[in-house]
Design an enzyme around this catalytic site. Structure first.
Site, PDB file in Angstrom:
ATOM      1  CD  GLN A 265     -87.637  11.936  35.668  1.00  0.00           C
ATOM      2  OE1 GLN A 265     -87.160  10.946  34.930  1.00  0.00           O
ATOM      3  NE2 GLN A 265     -87.642  13.287  35.408  1.00  0.00           N
ATOM      4  CG  HIS A 268     -89.756  10.111  31.236  1.00  0.00           C
ATOM      5  ND1 HIS A 268     -89.381  10.343  30.053  1.00  0.00           N
ATOM      6  CD2 HIS A 268     -89.263  10.629  32.258  1.00  0.00           C
ATOM      7  CE1 HIS A 268     -88.500  11.426  30.199  1.00  0.00           C
ATOM      8  NE2 HIS A 268     -88.348  11.510  31.653  1.00  0.00           N
ATOM      9  CG  HIS A 334     -83.251  11.438  37.778  1.00  0.00           C
ATOM     10  ND1 HIS A 334     -84.085  10.551  37.168  1.00  0.00           N
ATOM     11  CD2 HIS A 334     -82.527  11.836  36.845  1.00  0.00           C
ATOM     12  CE1 HIS A 334     -83.909  10.467  35.971  1.00  0.00           C
ATOM     13  NE2 HIS A 334     -82.919  11.287  35.819  1.00  0.00           N
ATOM     14  CG  ASP A 367     -84.452  14.935  32.308  1.00  0.00           C
ATOM     15  OD1 ASP A 367     -83.532  14.032  32.724  1.00  0.00           O
ATOM     16  OD2 ASP A 367     -85.628  14.659  32.580  1.00  0.00           O
ATOM     17  CG  HIS A 426     -47.505 -19.133  32.589  1.00  0.00           C
ATOM     18  ND1 HIS A 426     -48.131 -19.911  32.015  1.00  0.00           N
ATOM     19  CD2 HIS A 426     -48.136 -18.072  32.736  1.00  0.00           C
ATOM     20  CE1 HIS A 426     -49.242 -19.462  31.665  1.00  0.00           C
ATOM     21  NE2 HIS A 426     -49.259 -18.461  31.822  1.00  0.00           N
TER      22      HIS A 426
END
Length: 440
Positions: A265, A268, A334, A367, A426
Site C-alpha cells: 500500500q 501507491h 484494508h 486488489d 394531508h
C-alpha cells in the site's frame, strides 16, 4: 539510491497514545481556493460549450493533438483490438479476475419484493438498475486495469443499461491493458478525456458524451474536487483518500511477508498509510528489520520510504483484544488479520472496508483477483461506508397499494398525525378515503 526508514513506534500503554494515533491518522484532501476555482471554471466551460470545450481542454491539459470530438472517441472495435495487443498471459489474468469479480458480485444482486397484509394492502420495494453509469479511469502510466474491472463489472451485473468510460491519454499515450479490461468488462463507450472536464461532461452531458446517473472511479485532486461539485446533479461513489493497510499480527507470521504487505500500500503514493499492530514487541523489531532490508530492493523505494516514514507506524498493544480495539478505532480500508485463528476474531471487527483472513491472504489478492471489490472506504469512513458493489448501481422504489379497507384504516392514523402537524390538506386527503366518511 539511498533509502532509510524511521517508521514511527507507538505503544498503546502510553498515556498520550490516543493523541499520537489521531495525529498519525489525520489527513484531509485539501482543495485550495485555486483548485476549486479552476474546477468551477472547467465545469462552466463544459456546460456552456460542450464538445468544443472538451477538445480544447484535452489539448491544453493532456497535450493531445485532437481537433474534433471524434478524435477523442474509441469504438468497440478499438477495445477488441487491445485484446489482441496484450500478451496471452495478461489476457488470461484479466479474464480470470473478471470471472471471479463477476461471480462474487452476482451474489449481491437484490430482487424486488412485495407482501400482502390481511386487508389486501400490498407493500413492497421495486429494485431498478441505473440507466447509465460513468466510469473515470486514470490514464497514462498510472493506469489501473483492475479498477476498470472493479467499477464496470458490478454496474453490468446490476443491469445498468450503458457504462461510459472516460480515460485521459496524456500526450497520446494509450494503455492497452486498460482498453482490454474495458472490453472484457463490457464497457459500452470510451472517451479519451480526463480531469475535471471529463467529470463535468459525464455529469451534464455534451453533444457527444451522454449524461450519466452516477460517476465512479478514482482520480487526482481535480477529479475529486469536480466530483464534489457535481454531486447532486449525479450520484458519486465516494471521495477517496490515500490507500491504507492495517495489519494485525500475533507475531507468528514471517516478518518479510508483513513488511511486503505494508509496502504493497505504501507504494501507491507518499500519502498512503501502512500500520502494523501486534502485542509482540520483538516481532515489531523483526518487521522493522525486514523493512530496512527489503526497501532498497523495491522499484518504488522512494515513494515507499516517504509513505512509511511519514504516515506509517508499528504499534505495540497489550494483547490481541486490544489490537482489535485499535483496529476498530482506525476503521481501515484494508485490514489483514494475520493470526492463527482469524475466524475467532472476526465477530469483533466492526469497522473495515475489507478483511483479509489468515497469514496467506495478502491484501494484493483482493486488489486484483479474489473477487470482492477493491473500491473501499478510506480515512475512517468504513465506520459508515461500504465497498463499491452492485447495490451502488441499483435504486429502490417503495411500492404501496391500499385496498379500500386498508385505506380506511390507515386514513384514521394519517389524519391524526397530519392534523398534529397542522397539514390539513394531508389530513383531508386521507379522510376522503375513510369508509362512510367524506371529510370536512
Amino acid at each position: 539510491m539511498t533509502v532509510s526508514t524511521a517508521i514511527a513506534r507507538l505503544n498503546a500503554a502510553d498515556p498520550d497514545f490516543a493523541r499520537h494515533l489521531d495525529h498519525l491518522l489525520s489527513w484531509e484532501s485539501v482543495s485550495d481556493d485555486a483548485v476549486n476555482q479552476r474546477v468551477l471554471d472547467i465545469i462552466k466551460a463544459v456546460r456552456e460549450r460542450g464538445d468544443a470545450a472538451l477538445v480544447e481542454l484535452t489539448q491544453r491539459f493532456d497535450g493531445v493533438d485532437a481537433k474534433f470530438i471524434d478524435d477523442l472517441i474509441l469504438g468497440r472495435e478499438r477495445l477488441e483490438l487491445a485484446l489482441t495487443r496484450i500478451s496471452a498471459a495478461q489476457r488470461e489474468a484479466l479474464e480470470t479476475a473478471a470471472n471471479r469479480v463477476r461471480s462474487y458480485h452476482e451474489r449481491q444482486k437484490q430482487d424486488s419484493w412485495q407482501y400482502t397484509e390481511a386487508d389486501g394492502t400490498v407493500l413492497g420495494q421495486k429494485v431498478t438498475p441505473l440507466d447509465r453509469a460513468g466510469l473515470y479511469v486514470p490514464g497514462g502510466k498510472a493506469s489501473y486495469p483492475s479498477s476498470v474491472l472493479m467499477n464496470a463489472i458490478p454496474a453490468k451485473v446490476a443491469g445498468v443499461g450503458e457504462v461510459v468510460m472516460v480515460v485521459p491519454t496524456p500526450r497520446g499515450e494509450i494503455n492497452e491493458l486498460v482498453l482490454a479490461a474495458a472490453c472484457i468488462a463490457g464497457v459500452d463507450r470510451v472517451f479519451t478525456v480526463g480531469g475535471a472536464q471529463a467529470v463535468a461532461a459525464l455529469a451534464y452531458g455534451t453533444e457527444s458524451v451522454p449524461q450519466v446517473d452516477k460517476i465512479v472511479g478514482p482520480g487526482n485532486i481535480y477529479v475529486a474536487t469536480a466530483k464534489r461539485h457535481v454531486f447532486g446533479q449525479v450520484g458519486i461513489d465516494m471521495i477517496a483518500g490515500p490507500s491504507e493497510i492495517l495489519v494485525v499480527c500475533d507475531g507468528q507470521t514471517d516478518p518479510d511477508w508483513i513488511a511486503m504487505d505494508l509496502f504493497s500500500q505504501a507504494e501507491h503514493d507518499e500519502d498512503a498509510q501502512a500500520i502494523l499492530v501486534s502485542p509482540d514487541a520483538a516481532f515489531l523489531d523483526r518487521v522493522a528489520a525486514s523493512i530496512g532490508k527489503l526497501l532498497p530492493t523495491m522499484e518504488r523505494a522512494e515513494i515507499i520510504e516517504k509513505s512509511i516514514n511519514g504516515r506509517g507506524a508499528l504499534i505495540q498493544v497489550r494483547d490481541m483484544q486490544q489490537a482489535i480495539e485499535v483496529a476498530n478505532r482506525i476503521a481501515p480500508e484494508h485490514l489483514e488479520l494475520s493470526v492463527a485463528d482469524p475466524q475467532a476474531w472476526l465477530p469483533q471487527i466492526r469497522h473495515a472496508g475489507a478483511i483479509f483472513m489468515g497469514r496467506h491472504t495478502s491484501e494484493a489478492l483482493g486488489d486484483y483477483c479474489a473477487g470482492p471489490n477493491h473500491v473501499l472506504p478510506t480515512s475512517g469512513t468504513a465506520r459508515f461506508s461500504s465497498p463499491l458493489g452492485v447495490y451502488d448501481f441499483q435504486k429502490r422504489s417503495s411500492i404501496i397499494f391500499c385496498s379500500e379497507q386498508g385505506a380506511s384504516e390507515l386514513g384514521h392514523t394519517a389524519s391524526v398525525l397530519a392534523r398534529g402537524e397542522s397539514l390539513t390538506a394531508h389530513a383531508r386527503s386521507a379522510e376522503y378515503r375513510i369508509l362512510n366518511e367524506k371529510g370536512n
